[in-house]
Design a protein around this motif. Structure first.
Motif: not given
Length: 212
Positions: A22-25, A40-42, A54-59
């Motif tokens: 959600n934060q990434a979107t 930035d997402v982290a 770990n949850y999303f290996p690809r951006k």
């Protein structure tokens, strides 16, 4: 059976994954996909950078957080088709149901999200991989459904046609979304286009992979 502890752990992981997504979107929509980093997402999700990867290996998968559902969608429809129903009939029925529901998986993403994808070569390329993976999954399901031997290319030929129609309709839905058309108008036009597309496949596939 899962214990309360393992159940809570799974719930916590799911909540963390959803928060990151959600934060990434939100950031991608605000700044554009290519202008946002994993760091930035982290920071926005208040987790470590390693947790994000770990949850999303690809951006790209932070923005297109639907890989498994998208890739397996057509294969699942074929596997769950009704007795007496062909693969083409099941896929046509399921697609029209998704259109009526304005399902994001078939392209009803909204103009802001569609623009984010269109403006990023990386996301366009990743979405192309989604389509390719979906075609392969469909071919495997058709091989299983028809009992085809490994060197029989018929399931792959059918999958190319069926998945190709879905890819075309997805792209047309995105195009109309980017043009600013309302979802109801898009649905009406895509329903018409789907009729043309599926009818074109009927002479070859109407009797293929009928469930006994």
């Amino acid at each position: 059976m899962p214990t309360p502890t393992t159940g809570l752990r799974a719930l916590k992981k799911q909540q963390t994954r959803e928060n990151i997504s959600n934060q990434a979107t939100r950031l991608f929509l605000e700044r554009g996909f290519d202008n946002v980093t994993i760091a930035d997402v982290a920071a926005a999700a208040q987790v470590a950078k390693m947790t994000v990867t770990n949850y999303f290996p690809r951006k790209e998968d932070l923005a297109l957080d639907m890989h498994d559902v998208f890739v397996q969608q057509l294969a699942t429809t074929v596997r769950e088709r009704e007795p007496g129903e062909s693969a083409l009939g099941a896929l046509r029925r399921a697609y029209l149901t998704a259109v009526a529901a304005h399902d994001p998986v078939i392209g009803f993403s909204g103009p802001q999200f569609a623009r984010m994808i269109a403006d990023s070569p990386a996301l366009v390329a990743r979405l192309r991989e989604f389509h390719d993976d979906r075609e392969k999954a469909l071919a495997a399901a058709l091989t299983e459904a028809t009992g085809a031997v490994p060197d029989d290319i018929t399931p792959r030929v059918a999958a190319i046609q069926l998945a190709g129609v879905h890819r075309l309709l997805f792209e047309e839905t995105m195009r109309r979304t980017l043009d600013g058309q309302h979802n109801d108008d898009i649905a009406q036009a895509i329903t018409r286009d789907a009729g043309i597309a599926f009818d074109a496949l009927a002479p070859a596939l109407a009797g293929y992979a009928i469930r006994r």
